[in-house]
Design an enzyme around this catalytic site. Structure first.
Site, PDB file in Angstrom:
ATOM      1  N   HIS A   1      37.521  32.765  44.840  1.00 55.95           N
ATOM      2  CA  HIS A   1      36.930  33.277  43.912  1.00 55.95           C
ATOM      3  C   HIS A   1      34.992  33.999  44.960  1.00 55.95           C
ATOM      4  CE1 HIS A   1      33.405  33.707  41.046  1.00 55.95           C
ATOM      5  NE2 HIS A   1      33.916  33.476  40.315  1.00 55.95           N
TER       6      HIS A   1
ATOM      7  N   LYS B   1      30.926  44.621  31.966  1.00 58.28           N
ATOM      8  CA  LYS B   1      30.392  45.282  33.274  1.00 58.28           C
ATOM      9  C   LYS B   1      29.912  46.706  33.316  1.00 58.28           C
ATOM     10  CE  LYS B   1      29.726  46.480  38.169  1.00 58.28           C
ATOM     11  NZ  LYS B   1      30.432  47.470  38.098  1.00 58.28           N
TER      12      LYS B   1
END
Length: 989
Positions: free
Chosen positions: A175, A630
């Site tokens: 991540h 997004k």
């Protein structure tokens, strides 16, 4: 020693002690204050403690929010850099201790739910799942699930059929915003274990409890003196090591327990249903194999990752086998053994004369111990071979090297596959059974071998689609085709690719020097071929194509696979499962059309793997939550993914193809995160059919898998939700009126979201100035860049993860809710009576309930007063008017969204129906305020210096003439606040 330090404690009035969580918070408060008093100067410690109590108590006493926040701002702005850093570290420590405590409480509640034999029942005339639904975020256990399925008259045969086909895959990822160092994670685990011991106070003497408190305090003091920040950018192999920690410490032992719990629950409710021998829950990983936008993930790195994974499993198997040898002391003086076992001992004696010489005398009448000695030797030889392969790389010809050096081959001595290891263990198990003996440790080890094999987890290769098309373009240019590949239409590309796939002659010349990028692309496929030869196809079978747009994207990968020997034209067998990843809203809409083109190609269908008893072809498809959110906002993203699943499942059914949907969910709501139970139940009915694949993001691994019972809780949650969704069809997803309403909401919210994010020319500057996005990129927390393209500063190049991270730090959390209020308002403005329909949807439709629940939770974490402080303090003077306008748009949307969510849920306050979550969020919202103001203060000073480069690295702050400090110190302070806020918000990106 009643407490960590005898101090006046006025927090009892602030926290109710009726709840176990509240009661244990007092322990954490006491611990935190005690550590500060010993580690910080007296006046500094008292100031930090008062600052936290001010942020908490003032809100409870009802003071004007703006007034009390100004008090905090004044305190923060009066701090010098040393005090600021101490404050950032102190609050970060506090939140991490609270996180550990909440995980411990969750673990205890799960243990209680598992041991509680009394299933919560509903009246016979009501939905048997109603009690579970009423608890919203509280999943059912296996025992509850099977009881309720029995009440719904689900036939045993139907349940058994589902269990036979069930295929749950959890894929661990690295991540880019995993904020906590591995070293700190280890300390957190030790703190959690000490808390666990302290919390069983009824079994402890006063002296024992005080001794544990001393140990706990020692551990936290060592933690305080440990650097929280990464001192260097972690390598990919560092990230591999981080992910493997959870397998080694927790999951290796947890998985057999999971199987035991589902078997026990079946025995109670469906005694005739047999749990299949194969594992219903398996693991994958992208760590070390996801190369999308990460140039650090090379073929060599992926090869070493596979070797590391095998090394870990061999170590665990050697340890388990050694323990078995200690346990299985059965003597032939008192027990028979099977003839098969005796025959295998004779075979092993010939192969391993040295082991026989060393062990035969000691174990001459103990056949199991002798057999296990041979097994241990085979495992060690396998380990030696694995080390050679890891050290020398994927191009190393081990067999050729051995021949060249005239070294005797260890042929047939090491385990060439996990099946050989399984066979030896089965010999022992069956021999015990034949003499009326059992050994649970043997069964447990066999379960672990079935689940993890020698590979531990399957490595998915992921690469962006243009890498393949660019490589093929370079190839066709070299071949001097009459029409270059990049000049072909989509239909022309498909025809050319299919023709080449059906041609047996090789296409790629072996003696050409390609560009570095193309050579790397080709090498990945060569390495995968070598991986499968050495490890078997299980280690690396799926190839995920990110940013998939068209059918040719998949055919390109198949062509490259064919050229590298991963596709057998004669048997129509592909050793690579090509997985398209549809990420943007437009691509999600086009996904059914793209897949229909492929399903019409007989050649393509013939290459799909055949699975299950039906031997039907299987297509895996990945749905991207991050980029679609997004791109289009929360509602539009979730709705288009929902619609795409239904359309793709219908398409697959028409073509007699099984579908496994791969959900690319993140940790935060803005990237598809949220409670797993709710999310899985909200999937369209009929799309799971027992099969699901889900990413487990690096930032949430600790919250799900750091403790054994937490891991079991998460695994049971996912499994029960998959079974419930697959067997209990609510048929509500097909309601035309509801679908039409959702489509309108999605379109309106998308339009409003894009108007702000993509059509407002000042939004990018706003994001860069009023959030710590630029400083986030300086955190040494990931091997992967924050942007897809080096040097690019536009929104399209920014990854979805730092996009969400920046908004979270500044308390906007905008990607998770913006546009929802406008969409709902538009619907109600056209017809006020629609509020009743929206309430019905919230009560009855799992998808809509999940949607509103996530928005409600996110809204509860937003603090626009803190966010406005970011805008006013960090925004440049020349942008003040435009930034104020943007904030006004955000503020109005927040108020509108909040009021309409409350109207739909019928509540007066956010999270009113979830007391535990509300309590946790409330504590964090209040206590995190100083960190936000502190971050702004440090960012302002840091950016002021950056805009006006000093002659010297060391400067005197214009606001504090007390000492000199360096720019790097300021950056360090800012990064520490990012750590603290991430801990307080419980997620990053």
């Amino acid at each position: 020693m009643e407490s960590f330090q005898q101090i006046k404690n006025n927090k009892v009035d602030l926290i109710s002690t009726n709840d176990p969580l509240d009661k244990n918070r007092l322990l954490i408060e006491d611990l935190w204050e005690s550590v500060l008093r010993e580690e910080c100067p007296d006046d500094q410690a008292e100031r930090l403690i008062q600052l936290k109590e001010l942020s908490y108590s003032k809100q409870i006493e009802g003071d004007s929010s703006k007034t009390f926040k100004k008090e905090i701002v004044d305190i923060v702005n009066s701090m010098d850099l040393a005090e600021s850093i101490a404050a950032a570290r102190a609050f970060s420590l506090y939140f991490q201790l609270v996180n550990i405590l909440e995980q411990r409480v969750e673990e205890d509640r799960y243990i209680q739910s598992f041991t509680n034999k009394n299933v919560q029942k509903s009246p016979d005339n009501l939905d048997p799942f109603a009690p579970a639904l009423a608890r919203q975020n509280a999943p059912v256990t296996f025992r509850e699930l099977f009881y309720r399925l029995r009440k719904l008259n689900v036939p045993p045969g139907k349940l058994e059929e589902l269990l036979q086909e069930m295929d749950i895959r959890l894929v661990f990822t690295a991540h880019p915003t995993e904020i906590v160092r591995h070293t700190i994670r280890h300390k957190q685990t030790r703190v959690a274990n000490l808390l666990k011991k302290i919390q069983v106070e009824q079994f402890l003497t006063k002296e024992e409890k005080n001794f544990l408190k001393i140990q706990l305090k020692e551990e936290v003091r060592l933690w305080w003196r440990t650097d929280e920040l990464h001192q260097f950018k972690p390598s990919v192999l560092d990230e591999v090591d981080y992910a493997l920690h959870y397998f080694q410490q927790v999951l290796f032992n947890a998985m057999p327990q999971l199987r035991g719990r589902i078997a026990e629950a079946l025995t109670e409710n469906y005694p005739d249903v047999q749990l299949p021998s194969q594992s219903f829950c398996n693991f994958g990983s992208w760590v070390g194999s996801d190369r999308d936008g990460n140039p650090s993930v090379t073929p060599e790195i992926t090869w070493r990752t596979a070797c590391y994974q095998r090394q870990l499993m061999l170590e665990r198997y050697i340890t388990a086998t050694s323990h078995l040898r200690d346990q299985l002391s059965v003597s032939m003086q008192w027990s028979q053994v099977s003839s098969s076992l005796l025959e295998s001992l004779e075979t092993d004696r010939v192969k391993f004369p040295a082991i026989y010489e060393a062990r035969a005398t000691r174990y001459r009448s103990e056949p199991y111990r002798l057999k296990l000695s041979y097994i241990l030797e085979k495992l060690r030889l396998t380990q030696e071979r694995n080390n050679l392969l890891a050290d020398n790389g994927w191009k190393f010809d081990l067999e050729g090297e051995l021949n060249t050096k005239n070294i005797d081959k260890v042929e047939n001595l090491y385990y060439k596959s996990v099946n050989e290891f399984t066979y030896d263990l089965e010999l022992i198990k069956n021999s015990l059974i034949s003499t009326d003996l059992t050994c649970e440790a043997v069964n447990t080890l066999l379960t672990q071998v079935h689940i993890f094999g020698f590979s531990l987890a399957s490595l998915d290769i992921r690469q962006e689609s243009t890498r393949h098309s660019d490589a093929i373009q370079e190839l066709t240019k070299y071949l001097d085709l009459s029409v270059q590949y990049d000049q072909m239409s989509e239909d022309e590309k498909i025809k050319w690719l299919v023709d080449e796939l059906n041609t047996k002659r090789p296409l790629i010349p072996s003696d050409v020097k390609w560009t570095n990028t193309t050579e790397e692309t080709f090498s990945v496929f060569k390495m995968v071929k070598r991986l499968q030869q050495e490890f078997g196809s299980r280690i690396c079978h799926a190839y995920v194509i990110s940013m998939s747009h068209s059918a040719s994207d998949l055919l390109e990968v198949l062509l490259l696979a064919k050229e590298m020997g991963l596709l057998d034209q004669n048997s129509k067998n592909s050793n690579l499962l090509v997985v398209p990843l549809f990420e943007t809203v437009e691509d999600l809409k086009r996904a059914p059309e793209v897949m229909e083109k492929l399903f019409k190609l007989d050649f393509y269908k013939s290459l799909l793997p055949k699975v299950g008893e039906s031997f039907k072809p299987l297509q895996e498809l990945m749905l991207g939550y991050s980029d679609s959110n997004k791109d289009s906002g929360f509602v539009s993203s979730n709705w288009e993914i929902h619609r795409a699943q239904i359309a793709l499942q219908n398409l697959a059914s028409r073509n007699n193809i099984l579908l496994r949907l791969f959900h690319g969910r993140g940790g935060s709501v803005g990237r598809g995160g949220g409670p797993a139970y709710q999310a899985i139940l909200a999937q369209p009915s009929g799309t799971l059919k027992g099969r699901i694949k889900i990413t487990e993001q690096g930032e949430v691994l600790a919250s799900k898998y750091s403790l054994p019972e937490l891991a079991l809780y998460n695994l049971e949650t996912v499994t029960t939700a998959v079974i419930q969704n697959s067997l209990v069809n609510n048929r509500l997803d097909a309601t035309p009126e509801w679908n039409q309403l959702m489509s309108r909401l999605a379109e309106t919210s998308r339009s409003h979201y894009r108007k702000l994010v993509y059509e407002n020319p000042d939004l990018l500057n706003f994001f860069q100035e009023v959030t710590p996005i630029e400083e986030i990129s300086k955190l040494q927390i990931s091997s992967r860049p924050a942007r897809r393209k080096k040097g690019a500063k536009d929104l399209s190049s920014l990854r979805a993860i730092p996009w969400v991270f920046g908004w979270t730090q500044s308390r906007f959390l905008l990607p998770s809710w913006f546009g929802v209020g406008t969409a709902l308002s538009s619907e109600l403005n056209s017809d006020p009576q629609q509020i009743e329909l929206l309430r019905v949807l919230h009560q009855r439709w799992p998808f809509f309930r999940m949607l509103i629940s996530k928005v409600e939770m996110t809204l509860s974490k937003v603090d626009l007063e803190v966010a406005k402080y970011y805008v006013d303090t960090l925004g440049s003077e020349e942008n003040k008017d435009s930034f104020d306008d943007i904030f006004e748009v955000i503020s109005k949307e927040y108020s509108l969204t909040k009021s309409l969510v409350l109207e739909i849920t019928g509540k007066n306050k956010l999270l009113e129906s979830d007391r535990d979550l509300k309590s946790s969020v409330s504590l964090r919202n209040k206590t995190i305020i100083p960190l936000g103001f502190l971050q702004v203060s440090l960012l302002r000073r840091l950016r002021d210096q950056t805009r006006q480069p000093p002659i010297s690295e060391f400067l005197i702050d214009k606001d504090e003439s007390r000492r000199a400090y360096s720019r790097s110190e300021l950056l360090r302070g800012a990064l520490l606040t990012i750590n603290g806020i991430a801990a307080g918000m419980r997620n990053t990106g």
